[in-house]
Structure formats: structure tokens, C-alpha cells
Scaffold this active site. Structure first.
Site, PDB file in Angstrom:
ATOM      1  N   PHE A   1       0.722  -1.336  -0.070  1.00  0.00           N
ATOM      2  CA  PHE A   1       0.014  -0.224  -0.064  1.00  0.00           C
ATOM      3  C   PHE A   1       0.735   1.240  -0.045  1.00  0.00           C
ATOM      4  O   PHE A   1       1.625   1.333   1.097  1.00  0.00           O
ATOM      5  CB  PHE A   1      -0.978  -0.018   1.442  1.00  0.00           C
ATOM      6  CG  PHE A   1      -2.023   1.438   1.113  1.00  0.00           C
ATOM      7  CD1 PHE A   1      -2.972   1.323   0.400  1.00  0.00           C
ATOM      8  CD2 PHE A   1      -1.509   2.407   1.933  1.00  0.00           C
ATOM      9  CE1 PHE A   1      -3.684   2.383   0.277  1.00  0.00           C
ATOM     10  CE2 PHE A   1      -2.326   3.551   1.717  1.00  0.00           C
ATOM     11  CZ  PHE A   1      -3.657   3.430   1.126  1.00  0.00           C
TER      12      PHE A   1
ATOM     13  N   ASP B   1       9.252   2.500   1.968  1.00  0.00           N
ATOM     14  CA  ASP B   1       7.970   3.484   2.409  1.00  0.00           C
ATOM     15  C   ASP B   1       7.656   3.200   3.855  1.00  0.00           C
ATOM     16  O   ASP B   1       7.314   2.067   3.934  1.00  0.00           O
ATOM     17  CB  ASP B   1       6.870   2.916   1.390  1.00  0.00           C
ATOM     18  CG  ASP B   1       5.652   3.523   2.050  1.00  0.00           C
ATOM     19  OD1 ASP B   1       5.467   4.127   3.014  1.00  0.00           O
ATOM     20  OD2 ASP B   1       4.538   3.530   1.176  1.00  0.00           O
TER      21      ASP B   1
ATOM     22  N   LYS C   1       2.786   9.479   8.587  1.00  0.00           N
ATOM     23  CA  LYS C   1       1.637   9.138   9.584  1.00  0.00           C
ATOM     24  C   LYS C   1       2.187   9.702  10.954  1.00  0.00           C
ATOM     25  O   LYS C   1       1.670  10.767  11.424  1.00  0.00           O
ATOM     26  CB  LYS C   1       1.469   7.630   9.602  1.00  0.00           C
ATOM     27  CG  LYS C   1       0.476   7.245   8.490  1.00  0.00           C
ATOM     28  CD  LYS C   1      -0.149   5.982   8.703  1.00  0.00           C
ATOM     29  CE  LYS C   1      -1.272   5.472   7.800  1.00  0.00           C
ATOM     30  NZ  LYS C   1      -0.787   5.074   6.252  1.00  0.00           N
TER      31      LYS C   1
END
Ligand SMILES: *Cc1c(COP(=O)(O)O)cnc(C)c1O
Length: 391
Positions: free
Chosen positions: A127, A214, A243
Site C-alpha cells: 500500500f 515506504d 503518519k
């Protein structure tokens, strides 16, 4: 009828305030937060140092523009470089935006090497975001459906399959980069094997490819090191984060080193809000608190006790396939779809998530105490048992 676009199927609750690992809803009911806004509220809720730093900065200057120097952003870049061993930092506002920068770096790198149609190897179940390029890099057909044509230039392989990548390397002359999550979040808390990571590094060095990690979800101390790649000692060429970086204030970063350094020049990339005064101060403060309170080691040990506590509490449960993860990034895989558990847990005053259909995902704040870990373990074990018995 709501005027919001229908992008999320939201749970029937709204929160009014929080304190540490606890959230209170608009009716006054209190919840133990084992998700921290999907790995965002690194310091839990209402951490006094973060509240004060944001308030002070807001009273001084929120934003001035990247047309000018931003000393707070420069300090943040210095700090991220020290923590990661990377050399250059681009600041933006979110995970997908950080990944867009990474994908653009891969293409610039490819063109510099004389590859006209550069391709990046990406993983199954990855993702990377919802923008067109990051959606194309994402390994979820459901998320992509309806948005074709996808962005070209991605080749997909199985996660942890170095041989597949070696085979691709022989067949495809356009490959210029490999992009992966060291621990896949949305994909179900799947970790890259240490040998896979080291093999990838060697292959990238051999081929002149960029290794792009990532770390939007697994970075910022979550797995018990500042960055998940640090468990293997491999240094990527590009690292993205977002995040947990600002402790709840939106900010993302794309870090570069080695062959990826110096690729962006003025006019090649940018972001209006990226790394403004407020966001940079939030990130600097979040990092500072992590260091002062020793939250990296804390995340490692509390995560370890949550996993072993769950393993003990669920030892005789046949529906539990595996309890896995690192630090405070934890997955409990069941032998059946279990998204209903999210609502059951909500009713029981516990915030969790289910991803990849069958994996209960826990992403508590790094400040989660040992007691809260025990509370989480016992509440969750009861819920899992009841769920397995009833389905
Ligand atoms: C959440 C996430 C993204 C996307 O981040 P946004 O801020 O939602 O754009 C990208 N990569 C990973 C690994 C993520 O977990």
C-alpha cells in the site's frame, strides 16, 4: 443526509477529546486507543509538550511559504538526517505525497541513466497511497478498480521473493528502482525478511537501482527502531515517512541518499504547505519527546509484552493463525474474515482495526504503558474468543 463524499464507511462514533491512550466520545464514553488514528498519534493524545509547542508556534507564525527559508524545517531536516543516516529531506503533507516524490526521484534517476521509460518494481499487497501514481504502485486490485488507466512504469513481484526480482532484472532493462514497505501495514503486518532486505540492497547496488523504503506506517519508532530498515542495517536510497511524524499534525517527508541525492533541483518538485512552521515544529517536538522519554525502547518492550500476553491468552484458540509484528505494529491473523470485530471492540470501549480481511491490526501510541498493554491484551483476548466461538 451528509454533504461529505462517501469515501469512508465510518463507525457510529465521534470523539470529543483525548488524554494519553484514552479517547472520550461525544456521549462521554471512554475508549482505550490501540490504533492511534492509524499510527498517527505517536505521543498519544494531548501530550503536554506537543500541545505547548503547537500553541506557541501558532501564536507566532503558522506558515510563510517555501519561497523563503524556514529555519524550523531546516532543523527538522537535520534531525531526520541524523536519525536515518540519509542525506537530503523533502517535506510535504502526507504519505502519498512523500511517495509521489519518491516515484519522481526514481524516474529522474532512470532518465539520468539513459532509460527513457523507467520502471519501479513494487510488491504484492503493498500500500503506497491513493493518488494516481501511488495507487498504481499499490498492490490491491480493489483499490485500483475503476481508476484505469493506471500510471505506467510499475512491475509487481511477490513480497520476500528475491529470485523473482533477479529474474525480472534479467528480462526488463527498464527497471531503475525497487519500492517496498519493510513492514506492510494495510497488507496485513507482513515483514520483509532480513535476508531479503540485504539481498535487495546488494542487487540494487549491482544494478544501479534505487532502493525505496515506504516507512509511512512502520517508521517513526513504531517497530522499536527509528526506522524499520534499521533492523537489517541496510541503508535505502529513498525513505518516505508521514503518519506518525507530526504526532497528529499532517506532515510527510521524503529522504534521499546515495544515487538519489541531488536529483531534485528548483522547479522540479514542490509543495505549498510542505514543512511549514507549524508542521515542522510539531514533528521536531514529537521527535524530541520520543528521545527524552525513551519511547523507542519502550515501544519495543511494550510491543513484546503485548504479543507474548496475547500468545498466552489465546494459546488454545484454534482460530488464531499467527500473532506477529515488531514493536507497536502488531497483527493477529485469524482463520476467517473478522472485520466485525472492529465494531464489537468499539462497543467494548476498545479501538482496533482489521486489515487484509483477516488480520487484527494494533498500532497503539508509542506512549502506551505496560498497564495499558495488559488492559488491551485481556480485553482483546475476550473479544477474539467470543468472536471465534460465535462464527
Ligand atoms: C497510510 C500509508 C500511505 C498513504 O499515506 P496518506 O497520508 O494516507 O497519503 C502510504 N504508504 C503506507 C505504507 C501507508 O501506511
Amino acid at each position: 443526509m451528509s454533504h461529505l463524499m462517501n469515501t469512508y464507511s465510518r463507525l457510529p462514533v465521534a470523539f470529543s477529546h483525548g488524554e494519553g491512550s484514552w479517547l472520550t466520545d461525544t456521549e462521554g464514553k471512554v475508549y482505550l486507543d490501540a490504533l492511534s488514528g492509524i499510527a498517527v498519534n505517536t505521543l498519544g493524545h494531548r501530550h503536554p509538550a506537543l500541545v505547548a509547542a503547537i500553541a506557541t508556534q501558532a501564536s507566532r507564525l503558522l506558515h510563510a511559504s517555501n519561497l523563503y527559508r524556514i529555519p524550523e524545517q531546516e532543523r527538522l531536516a537535520d534531525k531526520l538526517a541524523v536519525l536515518s543516516g540519509m542525506e537530503e529531506v523533502f517535506l510535504c503533507n502526507s504519505g502519498c505525497e512523500a511517495n509521489e516524490a519518491a516515484i519522481k526521484l526514481a524516474r529522474l534517476h532512470g532518465h539520468r541513466q539513459g532509460v527513457d521509460s523507467p520502471a519501479t518494481i513494487v510488491m504484492e499487497r503493498a500500500f503506497h497511497g491513493r493518488t494516481m501514481a501511488t495507487l498504481s504502485a499499490t498492490g490491491n486490485r480493489k483499490a485500483q478498480a475503476g481508476f484505469e488507466p493506471l500510471v505506467a512504469g510499475f512491475v509487481r513481484v511477490r513480497y520476500n521473493d528475491l529470485e523473482a526480482i533477479r529474474t525480472l532484472a534479467r528480462a526488463n532493462q527498464n527497471v531503475v528502482a525497487v519500492m517496498l514497505e519493510i513492514v506492510q501495514g494495510e497488507g496485513g503486518i507482513n515483514a520483509a525478511d532480513i535476508e531479503f532486505q540485504r539481498g535487495l540492497r546488494a542487487l540494487c547496488d549491482d544494478r544501479g537501482w534505487l532502493l525505496i523504503c515506504d516507512e509511512v506506517q512502520c517508521g517513526m519508532g513504531r517497530t522499536g527502531t527509528w526506522f524499520a530498515f534499521q533492523h537489517s542495517g541496510v541503508r535505502p536510497d529513498v525513505v518516505t515517512m508521514a503518519k506518525g511524524l507530526g504526532g497528529g499534525v499532517p506532515i510527510g517527508a521524503c529522504l534521499a541518499a546515495g544515487l538519489a541525492k541531488g536529483l531534485f533541483q528548483p522547479g522540479k518538485h514542490g509543495s505549498t504547505f510542505g514543512g511549514n512552521q507549524l508542521a515542522s515544529i510539531a514533528a521536531l517536538t514529537t521527535i524530541d519527546v520520543i528521545e527524552r522519554e525513551g519511547l523507542i525502547d519502550h515501544a519495543r518492550s511494550v510491543g513484546e509484552s503485548i504479543r507474548s500476553g496475547l500468545a498466552t491468552a489465546l494459546a488454545d484458540c484454534r482460530g488464531v493463525v499467527q500473532i506477529r509484528g515488531q514493536g507497536l505494529m502488531i497483527g493477529i491473523e485469524l482463520d476467517r474474515p473478522c472485520s466485525e470485530l472492529v465494531l464489537l471492540a468499539l462497543h467494548a470501549g476498545l479501538l482496533i482495526n482489521v486489515t487484509a480481511d483477516t488480520v487484527i491490526r494494533l498500532l497503539p501510541p508509542l506512549t502506551f504503558s505496560a498497564d495499558e498493554g495488559r488492559e488491551l491484551t485481556s480485553r482483546l483476548a475476550v473479544l477474539i474468543r467470543a468472536f471465534l466461538a460465535s462464527t
